[in-house]
Scaffold this motif. Sequence first.
Motif, short mmCIF file in Angstrom:
data_model
loop_
_atom_site.label_atom_id
_atom_site.label_comp_id
_atom_site.label_asym_id
_atom_site.label_seq_id
_atom_site.Cartn_x
_atom_site.Cartn_y
_atom_site.Cartn_z
N ALA A 182 0.99 -1.22 0.08
CA ALA A 182 0.00 -0.04 0.00
C ALA A 182 0.84 1.31 -0.02
O ALA A 182 0.16 2.34 0.18
CB ALA A 182 -0.87 0.05 1.29
N VAL A 183 2.25 1.07 -0.08
CA VAL A 183 3.05 2.30 -0.01
C VAL A 183 3.44 2.68 -1.33
O VAL A 183 3.49 3.99 -1.62
CB VAL A 183 4.22 2.19 0.98
N GLY A 184 3.99 1.80 -2.36
CA GLY A 184 4.57 2.18 -3.43
C GLY A 184 6.12 1.91 -3.64
O GLY A 184 6.62 1.61 -2.61
N ARG A 185 6.42 2.51 -4.61
CA ARG A 185 8.13 2.04 -4.69
C ARG A 185 8.86 3.04 -3.62
O ARG A 185 8.46 3.98 -3.39
CB ARG A 185 8.44 2.92 -6.19
N ARG A 186 9.84 2.25 -3.13
CA ARG A 186 10.94 2.66 -2.15
C ARG A 186 12.28 2.42 -2.65
O ARG A 186 12.47 1.26 -2.97
CB ARG A 186 10.53 1.98 -0.71
N TYR A 187 12.84 3.41 -2.27
CA TYR A 187 14.48 3.32 -2.42
C TYR A 187 15.36 3.28 -1.14
O TYR A 187 14.75 3.94 -0.06
CB TYR A 187 14.96 4.66 -3.34
N TYR A 188 16.23 2.69 -0.98
CA TYR A 188 17.13 2.79 0.06
C TYR A 188 18.56 2.56 -0.47
O TYR A 188 18.89 2.24 -1.42
CB TYR A 188 16.78 1.66 0.88
N ALA A 189 19.55 3.06 0.29
CA ALA A 189 20.97 2.80 0.31
C ALA A 189 21.58 2.74 1.48
O ALA A 189 20.90 3.19 2.58
CB ALA A 189 21.53 4.07 -0.33
N GLY A 190 22.74 1.92 1.54
CA GLY A 190 23.37 1.59 2.89
C GLY A 190 25.03 1.09 2.77
O GLY A 190 25.31 1.00 1.68
N VAL A 191 25.42 1.04 3.81
CA VAL A 191 26.97 0.58 4.01
C VAL A 191 26.88 -0.30 4.99
O VAL A 191 26.30 -0.02 6.08
CB VAL A 191 27.84 1.80 3.90
N ARG A 192 27.93 -1.41 4.56
CA ARG A 192 28.30 -2.32 5.93
C ARG A 192 29.87 -2.22 5.96
O ARG A 192 30.62 -2.32 4.99
CB ARG A 192 27.97 -3.85 5.50
N LEU A 193 30.15 -2.09 7.31
CA LEU A 193 31.76 -2.02 7.41
C LEU A 193 31.91 -3.36 8.54
O LEU A 193 31.23 -3.43 9.55
CB LEU A 193 31.93 -0.56 8.13
#
Length: 1010
Positions: A997-1008
């Motif tokens: 019910a929300v729609g397109r979602r973007y995300y970005a991240g980093v793992r160290l």
Amino acid sequence: MWGNSFIRSIYKGIYMRTQTLMAKAIRRSLIATAATSFAMSGVVFANEIDNGEKKSDFDEIEKIEITGSRLRSTDLQGFSPVQVIDSKDIDMSSVANIQELLLKNPAFGTPGISRTNSNFSTSSAGVATVDLRDLGSSRTLVLVNGRRFVSGVPGSSAVDLNSIPTQFIERVEIMTGGASAVYGSDAVAGVVNIIYKKEFEGLEFDLQTGQSQEGDSEETQIQFTMGTSSSDGKGNIMIHGAYTDQGAVYSRDRERSAVDQASQGAYFTGAAEDMFTAVRPFYSSYAPQGRFYAGDKQYTYNKAGELQEGWSTNGSDTMEANGFNRMDYRTIAIPTERYLLAMSGKYEFTEGWNAFMEGTYAATQTTTRLEPFPMASDAVYSASGGQMPLEYEQYIVSATNPGEYERTLVRNAFVPDAIFDSATDTDGDGIKDIFFTRRLSDIAARGNTADRDTFRIVAGIDGEITEGWYTDVYYGYGQTKESQVGSGQFNSLNFRSALEAVEDEDGNIVCRNADAVAEGCAPVNVFGEGSISPEGADYVNAPNMLTTFTSQTIAGVNVTGDLFEVPAGTVGLALGTEYREEYSRSEFDALQSSGLNGGNAIPRTEGEFDVIEYFAEVNVPLLDDVFMAKQLNVRGAYRYSDYSSVGKTDSWNVALDWAPIDEVRFRAIRAQSTRAPNINELYSPPSQTFPTGLTDPCLGVTATTTGAQAEACRADAGVMANINANGEFTLSQSDLQGISGYNRGNSELDAEKGKSWTFGVTFSPEGMSVIEDFDFTVDYYDIEVEDAIVSTPRQFILDDCYGGSGATCNFITRRAKDTGPNSAGSLEYIDSADTNSGGFVNEGVDLVVTYAKDIEDYDLVGQVNARLAYTHVIDAYTIPLPGSEKDQDKGEIGAAENKFYLSLGYTYDDLTIAWNTTFIGESYLDDQFLSGSDLAAESIGVGSVTYHDLNIAYRPWDMAEFYIGANNLFDREPPKIITGLPGSDTGTETDAGTYDAVGRRYYAGVRLKF
């Protein structure tokens, strides 16, 4: 991560040594590890790797437990069908809550509670539960490291997955089918076993941010995991911390839900072609400016604040819309903020014996928001049916006879002349009165903020008693506390005092009741929008409060080992005993409990039970390495339970496992599972609710309509009065939106029983060039629940009363006469109670196909892996009462007949790409709803929906990995399931527990990693 060349050398060595099924499983695991760091479920290597050399053979595999059995085994193929989600799946999905990933698996149905379908819940909003096979969260047992976890929903067994630290999970094993003999009550539909990470050394950080394409649903994740081992290598401790913040999505910010609307077919015509036609706007008739019924006239205020005669909720050619758009306030996704801390540690205090401990703490805050309260005067003047007096008796000393008092009437100081002049005495007390409705926008919007704290700790010891025999002893305690503060309700007693406003001798408007004035009463003017003063609002405002406490104590002793040798192998045995104690208390403030704040009347619920259980499990190998029987085993399990609430129960299962050749294995399981009633089902007092999606069987009935249904309708005096006034039974918009009812528990409940069949086959081809890199698993399941604990569906109650057996008519209350905006004969209350009177059936087929291949020898260099999980429902239905017609569930919205989840992965050096596809097949409106309009089952529905998710990760250095992704990549809109249709979640205009019910979602991240 191991280097690719090293992985390849290990892989080639294994391949040259043997082509057994186990070697293939290990090889697949190594390829997956090199490709995407996937960890294969259930495989624990006893051998060690040192400087590139083996210290022991790959044949030396440690015995481990697989979900579905207490027996330790080296066999990677268990009797029970188990699907696995591992830590890399979680990483590549970047979900904040493991519920989001589990729900993509087609074995799961629509959850009872999630972030997108619980904004209107009076409690437990934003909790995250799971539901295997659409049999209810109470029939799905959630374990952590093979042991029970304290409930997050007071009075139930449902675990709140908000309290599970997602990035601390090593894998999730999902077993479907009855498992009560192995794990106890609640495992009727299956088990979700969440297994935490172990033996971690170093430090790892994960930082992620994202939002929807619309700029809302902002999400932040900050996580760390650190671990260290003792200098002697005997001990290890891990600590994990996480913070997640998921922002709100409001109804007004999505076009489909920005304006109040209703299904034309559901509310008006009943025609098939009108079911998905929206009447828009379809505003609420409870408006901030008020609606006043005076004599035979109605009054309201226009947008300029001027009193006008007449009313049009949605507007007409001659009048502007007077109604209220509730969607301006409603929420699609509840904002959720979480702090989590988890730890796991063990220490070998003597050779072969370990002390272990695991702990979890979660602090979660959720906030709901919905429109201001829709008040009607019957909430204040219930004794008179909602008639508010406009005059008040006053006795003064007689001017002619000082020893006597004369009765006079004092007029309400706020009532406009036109309304006063039109008003009449409707209740026979000689005083003018009116009925009114008003949206309390000048008090506060409704909603609540809930703070939940979950704490759980388990400690114990495990070790080898003697050669081949192992034991573990554990004790655990968990508790969930909730403190909820809500807004927008009112004190009905104070409101009555504040409404009765008069002028004093100085011309000031005051409350008429002197005692109320002494207690701080401030007069309230309900005539017109914004007319209530801040002082009046403060006096009648009644923030509601809820406190809950849930606790669980568990203890157990398990022993497993090898009994003796038989020609085909070793007979294995597992024995154990477990103790569990459950307690729950849920209590609203006094006004809410008694229904004196305008909201649902929800009394205090409190209860407890305990159970002592004994179980045994045995595995007998019948044949080994003979013609057409590389393996043939039979397994049986039995559990005896003694509950303080329902007495003695027993569960059992019998399973056959047959591998005619190395590459093919068959299994068959017959099981009986039990589920004891939970605390709410046993002890809940009548609690008010406001059901939706109902069709009144009397709608459209006339004085001459034939048939048993019409006769039953006309037998009600209110319905007949409506017919006489209108020519046929008609309902107003307020009637359609104003049905209430009470749910209640039953202390006489007994345990329910579930019986299931499972037949399965796994095929792991070898030596077939086209398909040798595939594994195939097919399982047929058939689950039947007898004497099911059900709250009888309200549509069934209606249909049975009018034209059915008539046995449910005492659950229905209709209005005897016109009351304000509500019509004579309209439904006021439909009650329901828990009984052992129901039944469930769910039958279907699961297909799982996996693929893994190193393609370095091809033009396209890299590693490829894929996994398809597909479920086809053959039949699924509910039996509401013994002897009643089936309530078909198969293929209905929220329970699609066909679903699949396909994950594709490709790795080249330091780049990994994952593409995931979720398919939900076409679905139909509820058959009971359709029958109310004389429409056939499966005649009206919505089309299939497919969602695509993409994740790309790049590791430029060993210590750092960067990733980006998108969920619902092509911004697929959910099916428009309009208000009035079954399956529509309020404020979303779709089934928000099933569809995105929300729609397109973007995300970005980093793992160290350090």
